[in-house]
Design a protein around this motif. Structure first.
Motif, PDB file in Angstrom:
ATOM      1  N   GLN A 171       0.854  -1.186   0.000  1.00  0.00           N
ATOM      2  CA  GLN A 171       0.000   0.000   0.000  1.00  0.00           C
ATOM      3  C   GLN A 171       0.888   1.234   0.000  1.00  0.00           C
ATOM      4  OE1 GLN A 171      -3.477  -0.626   0.320  1.00  0.00           O
ATOM      5  NE2 GLN A 171      -3.884   1.489  -0.255  1.00  0.00           N
ATOM      6  N   LEU A 172       0.755   2.089  -1.005  1.00  0.00           N
ATOM      7  CA  LEU A 172       1.602   3.264  -1.144  1.00  0.00           C
ATOM      8  C   LEU A 172       0.837   4.531  -0.820  1.00  0.00           C
ATOM      9  CD1 LEU A 172       3.534   2.479  -4.458  1.00  0.00           C
ATOM     10  CD2 LEU A 172       4.084   1.775  -2.117  1.00  0.00           C
ATOM     11  N   LYS A 173       1.512   5.451  -0.151  1.00  0.00           N
ATOM     12  CA  LYS A 173       1.002   6.796   0.078  1.00  0.00           C
ATOM     13  C   LYS A 173       1.728   7.751  -0.868  1.00  0.00           C
ATOM     14  CE  LYS A 173      -0.109   5.975   4.948  1.00  0.00           C
ATOM     15  NZ  LYS A 173       0.125   6.409   6.366  1.00  0.00           N
ATOM     16  N   PRO A 174       1.267   8.997  -0.982  1.00  0.00           N
ATOM     17  CA  PRO A 174       1.985   9.925  -1.860  1.00  0.00           C
ATOM     18  C   PRO A 174       3.460   9.999  -1.507  1.00  0.00           C
ATOM     19  CG  PRO A 174      -0.120  10.867  -1.228  1.00  0.00           C
ATOM     20  CD  PRO A 174       0.036   9.604  -0.425  1.00  0.00           C
ATOM     21  N   GLY A 175       4.318   9.895  -2.510  1.00  0.00           N
ATOM     22  CA  GLY A 175       5.755   9.933  -2.276  1.00  0.00           C
ATOM     23  C   GLY A 175       6.517   9.397  -3.464  1.00  0.00           C
ATOM     24  N   LEU A 176       7.826   9.229  -3.261  1.00  0.00           N
ATOM     25  CA  LEU A 176       8.739   8.748  -4.292  1.00  0.00           C
ATOM     26  C   LEU A 176       9.275   7.388  -3.859  1.00  0.00           C
ATOM     27  CD1 LEU A 176      10.273   9.429  -6.940  1.00  0.00           C
ATOM     28  CD2 LEU A 176      12.053  10.472  -5.527  1.00  0.00           C
ATOM     29  N   TYR A 177       9.190   6.399  -4.737  1.00  0.00           N
ATOM     30  CA  TYR A 177       9.556   5.023  -4.390  1.00  0.00           C
ATOM     31  C   TYR A 177      10.524   4.451  -5.428  1.00  0.00           C
ATOM     32  CZ  TYR A 177       5.436   5.419  -1.391  1.00  0.00           C
ATOM     33  OH  TYR A 177       4.530   5.839  -0.455  1.00  0.00           O
ATOM     34  N   THR A 178      11.355   3.500  -4.978  1.00  0.00           N
ATOM     35  CA  THR A 178      12.251   2.792  -5.887  1.00  0.00           C
ATOM     36  C   THR A 178      12.026   1.294  -5.737  1.00  0.00           C
ATOM     37  OG1 THR A 178      14.037   2.758  -4.238  1.00  0.00           O
ATOM     38  CG2 THR A 178      14.022   4.565  -5.834  1.00  0.00           C
ATOM     39  N   ASP A 179      12.270   0.587  -6.831  1.00  0.00           N
ATOM     40  CA  ASP A 179      12.122  -0.858  -6.835  1.00  0.00           C
ATOM     41  C   ASP A 179      13.015  -1.398  -7.942  1.00  0.00           C
ATOM     42  OD1 ASP A 179      11.246  -3.380  -6.229  1.00  0.00           O
ATOM     43  OD2 ASP A 179       9.145  -3.057  -6.753  1.00  0.00           O
ATOM     44  N   ARG A 180      13.038  -2.711  -8.081  1.00  0.00           N
ATOM     45  CA  ARG A 180      13.786  -3.375  -9.153  1.00  0.00           C
ATOM     46  C   ARG A 180      12.833  -4.278  -9.910  1.00  0.00           C
ATOM     47  NH1 ARG A 180      19.413  -2.519 -10.563  1.00  0.00           N
ATOM     48  NH2 ARG A 180      19.897  -0.794  -9.180  1.00  0.00           N
ATOM     49  N   PRO A 216      20.839  -8.129 -10.858  1.00  0.00           N
ATOM     50  CA  PRO A 216      19.493  -7.796 -10.374  1.00  0.00           C
ATOM     51  C   PRO A 216      18.688  -7.070 -11.455  1.00  0.00           C
ATOM     52  CG  PRO A 216      21.074  -6.219  -9.545  1.00  0.00           C
ATOM     53  CD  PRO A 216      21.874  -7.271 -10.263  1.00  0.00           C
ATOM     54  N   GLY A 217      17.392  -6.936 -11.203  1.00  0.00           N
ATOM     55  CA  GLY A 217      16.521  -6.276 -12.175  1.00  0.00           C
ATOM     56  C   GLY A 217      16.889  -4.821 -12.384  1.00  0.00           C
ATOM     57  N   MET A 218      16.264  -4.214 -13.373  1.00  0.00           N
ATOM     58  CA  MET A 218      16.523  -2.812 -13.687  1.00  0.00           C
ATOM     59  C   MET A 218      15.883  -1.904 -12.636  1.00  0.00           C
ATOM     60  SD  MET A 218      15.821  -2.823 -17.775  1.00  0.00           S
ATOM     61  CE  MET A 218      14.194  -3.509 -17.496  1.00  0.00           C
ATOM     62  N   PRO A 219      16.522  -0.770 -12.328  1.00  0.00           N
ATOM     63  CA  PRO A 219      15.949   0.154 -11.342  1.00  0.00           C
ATOM     64  C   PRO A 219      14.730   0.879 -11.904  1.00  0.00           C
ATOM     65  CG  PRO A 219      17.956   1.068 -12.268  1.00  0.00           C
ATOM     66  CD  PRO A 219      17.840  -0.324 -12.811  1.00  0.00           C
ATOM     67  N   ILE A 220      13.674   0.945 -11.097  1.00  0.00           N
ATOM     68  CA  ILE A 220      12.497   1.727 -11.472  1.00  0.00           C
ATOM     69  C   ILE A 220      12.232   2.751 -10.372  1.00  0.00           C
ATOM     70  CG2 ILE A 220      11.528  -0.218 -12.736  1.00  0.00           C
ATOM     71  CD1 ILE A 220       9.448  -0.529 -10.560  1.00  0.00           C
ATOM     72  N   ASP A 227      20.150   0.246 -17.146  1.00  0.00           N
ATOM     73  CA  ASP A 227      21.467   0.398 -16.540  1.00  0.00           C
ATOM     74  C   ASP A 227      22.492  -0.596 -17.093  1.00  0.00           C
ATOM     75  OD1 ASP A 227      20.372  -1.853 -15.453  1.00  0.00           O
ATOM     76  OD2 ASP A 227      21.044  -1.454 -13.403  1.00  0.00           O
ATOM     77  N   ARG A 228      22.177  -1.215 -18.209  1.00  0.00           N
ATOM     78  CA  ARG A 228      23.106  -2.133 -18.873  1.00  0.00           C
ATOM     79  C   ARG A 228      22.716  -2.199 -20.348  1.00  0.00           C
ATOM     80  NH1 ARG A 228      20.639  -6.460 -14.975  1.00  0.00           N
ATOM     81  NH2 ARG A 228      20.209  -4.491 -13.975  1.00  0.00           N
ATOM     82  N   ALA A 229      23.488  -2.909 -21.131  1.00  0.00           N
ATOM     83  CA  ALA A 229      23.176  -3.021 -22.559  1.00  0.00           C
ATOM     84  C   ALA A 229      21.865  -3.771 -22.760  1.00  0.00           C
ATOM     85  CB  ALA A 229      24.309  -3.739 -23.279  1.00  0.00           C
ATOM     86  N   VAL A 230      20.966  -3.195 -23.547  1.00  0.00           N
ATOM     87  CA  VAL A 230      19.667  -3.824 -23.820  1.00  0.00           C
ATOM     88  C   VAL A 230      19.429  -3.816 -25.330  1.00  0.00           C
ATOM     89  CG1 VAL A 230      18.677  -3.160 -21.609  1.00  0.00           C
ATOM     90  CG2 VAL A 230      18.421  -1.629 -23.567  1.00  0.00           C
ATOM     91  N   ASN A 231      18.533  -4.703 -25.744  1.00  0.00           N
ATOM     92  CA  ASN A 231      18.172  -4.739 -27.154  1.00  0.00           C
ATOM     93  C   ASN A 231      17.325  -3.521 -27.521  1.00  0.00           C
ATOM     94  OD1 ASN A 231      19.415  -7.265 -27.554  1.00  0.00           O
ATOM     95  ND2 ASN A 231      17.596  -8.338 -26.826  1.00  0.00           N
ATOM     96  N   ASN A 232      17.358  -3.158 -28.782  1.00  0.00           N
ATOM     97  CA  ASN A 232      16.541  -2.043 -29.258  1.00  0.00           C
ATOM     98  C   ASN A 232      15.054  -2.405 -29.214  1.00  0.00           C
ATOM     99  OD1 ASN A 232      18.835  -0.582 -29.735  1.00  0.00           O
ATOM    100  ND2 ASN A 232      18.887  -1.004 -31.928  1.00  0.00           N
TER     101      ASN A 232
END
Length: 424
Positions: A249-258, A364-368, A286-291
């Protein structure tokens, strides 16, 4: 009698006030919490290649020492600063020992300028370039607390201790959710060094700078240390779920995840009648990805009905892809009997269509980064957002209507002209 009672009352009040004043006081619940001082660790390459004399006619080591002295003189008083070295102690050929050659030269804390300068003055170019182990050590040096944390890496070459890839180390540090930024500075870098240092910086949201003069090195390190002292909004680490029912459950704010490649992540937000949800998401490659990749942000009900969506696509020319959405909850026509309207749970889905070449690690996954805001909804129907539609839909509708009317008029005029021509 009345006078005596007043005196007694006054004496009791005075005694009570003194008793309260002498009692130990705890921090008020509403009192602002003092913000922890920002922490910075400078990581200096002291490997043998720092002997090269190609910066203002002197060695890279001499240029680094001069820049360090100038930076130490200008460190803001509120910054806790430390220094770590790599390649400073072991000069031999044993690679295993050389790749462990990193140590903290000056501990992170209040700065004693004289002591720090003395420690730097003892350094001489010596050994290997274990960038990966040095970054791991610096991350441990900065552990604990909620302070802003920053590593400034200064090196003249790429890591010599593979397979411990420093770029992968930076991704793993970022994946811990401790909001540690790594800035990199390359001294007279070649193409490989530039590529590696850029990758390290991008993995943590930092910057890369190429340096060819002592003055540039000093100025850039000062800027980065000063930046750590600037107030910033620290994102809150969260972990999205694979389905809405399990989502945080998120409240107004800034969050990071992977988020892994091609994955879906779910989050929940409560919205009252008369409020508007505004959300945006950014995914960093944050790494080489396909187009050819894309990012999707959807708002759906708990039953799976889509309310609104936002999407964006990229083709490999950008490192960050962002999109957003708005969803206003209409006000109730009648107030509920208990006076407390029920909140609607809105499920936010973040998806991506990224893929990577076979040689690229996907963990690890990409940063979001997810931004959530809840504001008062539009007060009049003239705001097109009150219908949950973007202005583009209204423009499209207007164009369709104008085109339809124009077609009818043109058809009528054409038939009239044909009729007139046949008559004459």
């Amino acid at each position: 009698m009345i006078t005596r009672k007043r005196l007694a009352t006054g004496a009791c009040a005075l005694l009570a006030a003194l008793s309260v004043a002498l009692l130990p006081t705890g921090a008020s619940a509403d009192a602002p919490v003092a913000k922890e001082s920002p922490k910075v660790e400078l990581v200096l390459d002291v490997s043998g290649s720092m002997r090269a004399k190609d910066i203002d006619g002197k060695s890279r080591m001499a240029a680094a020492k001069q820049a360090f002295n100038e930076v130490l003189d200008a460190v803001p008083s509120e910054v806790q600063l430390g220094i770590r070295t790599l390649g400073a102690d072991y000069p031999g050929p044993d690679r295993k020992r050389g790749c462990k050659d990193t140590r903290q030269l000056y501990p992170v804390g209040p700065l004693d300028r004289t002591e720090a300068k003395t420690a730097v003055a003892t350094l001489a170019p010596t050994g290997w370039t274990p960038i990966g182990p040095a970054l791991l050590g610096a991350a441990e040096d900065l552990e604990g607390g909620d302070a802003t944390r920053r590593i400034v890496l200064i090196t003249d070459g790429e890591d010599t201790c593979a397979p411990l890839d420093p770029c992968q180390v930076a991704r793993e540090i970022a994946a811990k959710g401790i909001h540690l930024v790594i800035d990199t500075l390359g001294l007279v870098p070649d193409a490989k060094t530039r590529q590696q240092l850029t990758c390290i910086a991008e993995a943590t949201g930092g910057t890369y700078t190429s340096v060819h003069r002592t003055e540039d090195l000093s100025r850039r390190v000062r800027q980065l240390v000063d930046r750590a002292a600037d107030p910033v909004v620290t994102p809150v680490a969260t972990e999205g779920a694979l389905r809405c029912t399990d989502a945080p459950q998120l409240k107004p704010g800034l969050y990071t995840d992977r988020e892994a490649f091609g994955q879906h992540r779910w989050y929940r937000v409560d919205l009252l009648p008369g409020q508007e949800l505004r959300a945006s998401v950014s995914v960093s490659a944050d790494r080489a990805v396909n187009n050819d990749y894309g990012v999707l942000l959807r708002a759906v009900t708990r039953h799976g009905r889509e309310i609104v969506r936002g999407s964006e696509a990229g083709d490999g020319r950008t490192d960050v892809v962002s999109t957003g959405l708005r969803y206003p909850k209409p006000e109730l026509d009648e107030e509920p009997e208990d006076g407390k309207p029920a909140a609607e749970t809105v499920c936010l889905q973040v998806s991506n269509s990224f893929s990577a070449p076979p040689s690229v690690k996907t963990t690890p996954g990409m940063p979001i980064e997810l931004t959530v805001d809840v504001v008062d909804g539009p007060s009049t129907a003239s705001d097109v957002a009150s219908f949950g539609l973007g202005r583009g839909w209204w423009l499209l509708g207007a164009l369709v209507l104008v085109g339809f009317v124009a077609g009818l008029l043109w058809g009528w005029l054409s038939r009239w002209r044909v009729a007139v021509w046949r008559t004459h």
